[in-house]
Structure formats: C-alpha cells, structure tokens
Design a protein around this motif. Sequence first.
Motif, PDB file in Angstrom:
ATOM      1  N   UNK A  21       0.842  -1.184   0.000  1.00 23.17           N
ATOM      2  CA  UNK A  21       0.000   0.000   0.000  1.00 23.17           C
ATOM      3  C   UNK A  21       0.880   1.237   0.000  1.00 23.17           C
ATOM      4  N   UNK A  22       0.323   2.358  -0.393  1.00 24.66           N
ATOM      5  CA  UNK A  22       1.121   3.553  -0.649  1.00 24.66           C
ATOM      6  C   UNK A  22       1.845   4.076   0.582  1.00 24.66           C
ATOM      7  N   UNK A  23       1.411   3.682   1.760  1.00 20.82           N
ATOM      8  CA  UNK A  23       2.048   4.217   2.966  1.00 20.82           C
ATOM      9  C   UNK A  23       2.684   3.114   3.821  1.00 20.82           C
ATOM     10  N   UNK A  24       2.798   1.910   3.328  1.00 19.16           N
ATOM     11  CA  UNK A  24       3.383   0.826   4.104  1.00 19.16           C
ATOM     12  C   UNK A  24       4.892   0.997   4.209  1.00 19.16           C
ATOM     13  N   UNK A  25       5.430   0.738   5.394  1.00 17.37           N
ATOM     14  CA  UNK A  25       6.871   0.774   5.595  1.00 17.37           C
ATOM     15  C   UNK A  25       7.272  -0.396   6.481  1.00 17.37           C
ATOM     16  N   UNK A 125      14.500   2.570   8.751  1.00 19.37           N
ATOM     17  CA  UNK A 125      13.544   2.305   7.686  1.00 19.37           C
ATOM     18  C   UNK A 125      14.220   1.375   6.671  1.00 19.37           C
ATOM     19  N   UNK A 126      13.662   0.189   6.501  1.00 21.39           N
ATOM     20  CA  UNK A 126      14.238  -0.769   5.559  1.00 21.39           C
ATOM     21  C   UNK A 126      13.611  -0.610   4.177  1.00 21.39           C
ATOM     22  N   UNK A 127      12.285  -0.551   4.127  1.00 20.67           N
ATOM     23  CA  UNK A 127      11.551  -0.332   2.876  1.00 20.67           C
ATOM     24  C   UNK A 127      10.460   0.704   3.110  1.00 20.67           C
ATOM     25  N   UNK A 128      10.142   1.436   2.052  1.00 22.78           N
ATOM     26  CA  UNK A 128       9.046   2.398   2.119  1.00 22.78           C
ATOM     27  C   UNK A 128       8.280   2.321   0.799  1.00 22.78           C
ATOM     28  N   UNK A 129       6.984   2.126   0.864  1.00 22.04           N
ATOM     29  CA  UNK A 129       6.055   2.082  -0.262  1.00 22.04           C
ATOM     30  C   UNK A 129       6.103   0.745  -0.993  1.00 22.04           C
ATOM     31  N   UNK A 130       7.157   0.458  -1.744  1.00 13.06           N
ATOM     32  CA  UNK A 130       7.302  -0.815  -2.448  1.00 13.06           C
ATOM     33  C   UNK A 130       8.658  -1.418  -2.107  1.00 13.06           C
ATOM     34  N   UNK A 136      16.402   8.472  -2.234  1.00 13.78           N
ATOM     35  CA  UNK A 136      17.768   8.887  -1.905  1.00 13.78           C
ATOM     36  C   UNK A 136      17.788  10.336  -1.463  1.00 13.78           C
ATOM     37  N   UNK A 137      18.429  10.567  -0.324  1.00 17.22           N
ATOM     38  CA  UNK A 137      18.548  11.900   0.262  1.00 17.22           C
ATOM     39  C   UNK A 137      19.789  11.868   1.145  1.00 17.22           C
ATOM     40  N   UNK A 138      20.450  12.973   1.356  1.00 12.52           N
ATOM     41  CA  UNK A 138      21.634  12.965   2.227  1.00 12.52           C
ATOM     42  C   UNK A 138      21.376  12.362   3.608  1.00 12.52           C
ATOM     43  N   UNK A 139      20.137  12.412   4.062  1.00 12.18           N
ATOM     44  CA  UNK A 139      19.806  11.883   5.387  1.00 12.18           C
ATOM     45  C   UNK A 139      19.281  10.450   5.366  1.00 12.18           C
ATOM     46  N   UNK A 140      18.880   9.952   4.210  1.00 10.82           N
ATOM     47  CA  UNK A 140      18.180   8.668   4.187  1.00 10.82           C
ATOM     48  C   UNK A 140      18.283   8.009   2.816  1.00 10.82           C
ATOM     49  N   UNK A 141      18.595   6.705   2.835  1.00 14.43           N
ATOM     50  CA  UNK A 141      18.567   5.906   1.625  1.00 14.43           C
ATOM     51  C   UNK A 141      17.643   4.720   1.842  1.00 14.43           C
ATOM     52  N   UNK A 142      16.686   4.548   0.941  1.00 11.06           N
ATOM     53  CA  UNK A 142      15.732   3.446   1.008  1.00 11.06           C
ATOM     54  C   UNK A 142      15.689   2.763  -0.362  1.00 11.06           C
ATOM     55  N   UNK A 143      15.760   1.416  -0.408  1.00  9.04           N
ATOM     56  CA  UNK A 143      15.893   0.471   0.706  1.00  9.04           C
ATOM     57  C   UNK A 143      17.195   0.691   1.494  1.00  9.04           C
TER      58      UNK A 143
END
Length: 346
Positions: A21-25, A125-130, A136-143
């Motif tokens: 779902x669009x907001x699952x993490x 945060x391991x996964x977000x959305x799918x 990708x952001x200087x503060x966070x990389x997902x997966x």
Amino acid sequence: MAFPLLPRRLLSSKSPSSRMSSTTAYIALGFNSPSSKLLNHPFTYALQALESSSPPVTVMSTSYMYSTPPMYKTDQSDFLNAVIKVDAGKRGPLELLDLLKGIEAGAGRVEGGVRNGPRPLDLDIVFYDRFDSAFSHPRLTVPHPRWEEREFVIRPLADLDRTFLGRLGEGMDEATAVVDLGRHGPMKMDATKVWGVINATPDSFSDGGENDSVDAALRSAERMIREGADVLDVGGESTRPGAEDVGPEKEQERVAKVVEAVSGLGVPVSIDTRRACTARMAVEAGAVIVNDVSFGAYDERMFAEVADMDVAYVGMHSRGDPETMKGLAKYGDDVVGEVVGEVQKR
C-alpha cells in the motif's frame, strides 16, 4: 496498549507481491544496552510511541524477536532485533525518519555516539512504499543499503512476507529467534524446550490429584527441573474432553499459591488458563507466560490483558469448550489450513 513482540509469524496467505500500500513501511528495531530511563521493554516503548504519535503510525504486524551477535564492532553485548510492518499514514520517508529519531532520543539514544556501538534503541527504515522503490537523500537511503548483508533483518522480514523466504541464510551474521521472558531474559528458540506440566486439579487426564497441595506441586516442580524442564506450566482447570467449567474463583484458588511457590525455583513459569482475570492474577504472582488453550476465543479480554501486562503468550487452537469440543473435531483434507484460517479470524 502495549505491544510485546511475541513469538509469532503473521505470514500472508496470499501470493507474494512486490506491491505494498502507498504508505506501508518496514522498520527494523534493535538494541543491546537499554536505558534505565525506560520503564518497559525498548521495543514496547517504540511501538507505543509510534501508535501514540500524531497522526499515528499504525503497527500492522510484528516479526519474531532475534538474538544476534554484534556486527562491525564486536566487543559489545548481543543485540535483540525485529522488524515491524507499519502504515505510515501521510508521512513521507523523511517525516517518518524524523519521528523515529525522536523515539530513539526518548529511549536514551544520544546522537554522535560510537558508530555501530551499543544502542538503547535503533530504528531503521528498511523499505518504504514498495520493496523495489528507491529513495535517496543525504539523510536517508531506502531500501536500507545494508539490509541484504544482515541476517537479523532478513529473517524478521521473512516472518512478515514470504517474498524473503528465499533470502534466508544470505546474511553475514547469525540470528536466533528468542522469546523475551521478563526477569528471566530472552529464551533462545534454537532447540526444543521442555515444559513441565503441573495440574493443580483433581481431574486432569495426566496428573489429576497429584498436585493437590503447594508442597506436592513444589516436589513435582523440583523433580521436573532436575529432569530438564525449561518451563513450568501451572493449570487450575482441566480442559480434557467432557470436563466441566470450574469458574474463575475455583481456578484461581487452585493456582495462586502454586504459581507463587514454583516461581521461586529459577525457571520461567507459565499459567495455563482461558481467562484474562486468572492470567493477570498469575502474572502478579510470578508467571511470565500465558498459555491459553482457546487462543482468545473463550475470553475476549485476553489479548488486551496480555498486551497490557507485556508478557509472552502461547495460543492453542481448539473448537468449542471442553464439554463440546469432541463433537467439533471434524476436519477436511487441509487441517493446517483450517486451523490457520480459524486462528486468523481472532
């Protein structure tokens, strides 16, 4: 409401899919050095904080807990790890990250500590959305860039989604499922555990009448421990087919002093009961596990009571009650499927 992470797997019965779902993490949790400022388990604190945030992050399911040796920096205590599946609501990845950082700080974590060192609480945060979505952001990389090398992340993910079953064993570390038993610490589930059953009843099919006093129950408990029992399971009501309902007062009269006495022998004690009120009484007397033969079907308050007490829970499947169960024990070709389906409805 408390959320003790229980020894359970909530595996989907549907075909695995990379679409969420669009907001699952999926959020990984870990700690090995809990802060003295916390009044309860760090994971319980984290889940409560998520659910009480505004707007709330809804906890959808939890994995088993796992004990893992430290990676990268090895001169420290083993970690407890888990993964939870959440509905992040309208929070984007960075907003969710900010919430998690705040929860870590509330648990006593200080920014700028030793990299990969002891943690009172670690939330990633391991996964977000799918599963295949990238952010990708200087503060966070997902997966999470290192999830594939961490068995303590892969195994909990496999508890929650069958997609990851094929990845088991690919991590660099070892991860062993555990059950947190309060003052007894985590019990590793790396081997069969022996439960010594003490029925403080006159009519149980195995030992009815043998433990009709505290002294007799103590002698039985001491013998079982010598013979290798890992847990002592105390019950005050027979649930054999045809047994009559004795009521909460008689049940508690039978088990109260027995639980208190055997809890001092150094092994975890379980209370075998269908009733939430008896479960609470026994936990207050020293039990650290609730063993419910009805899996919450007999007493609708059981799940909330166990969660509030923050203790381990064993749920067993049955149909009807002892007076009616024999006539209901009719299953088709897929016994496991029927049992799973009935339990999931609870």
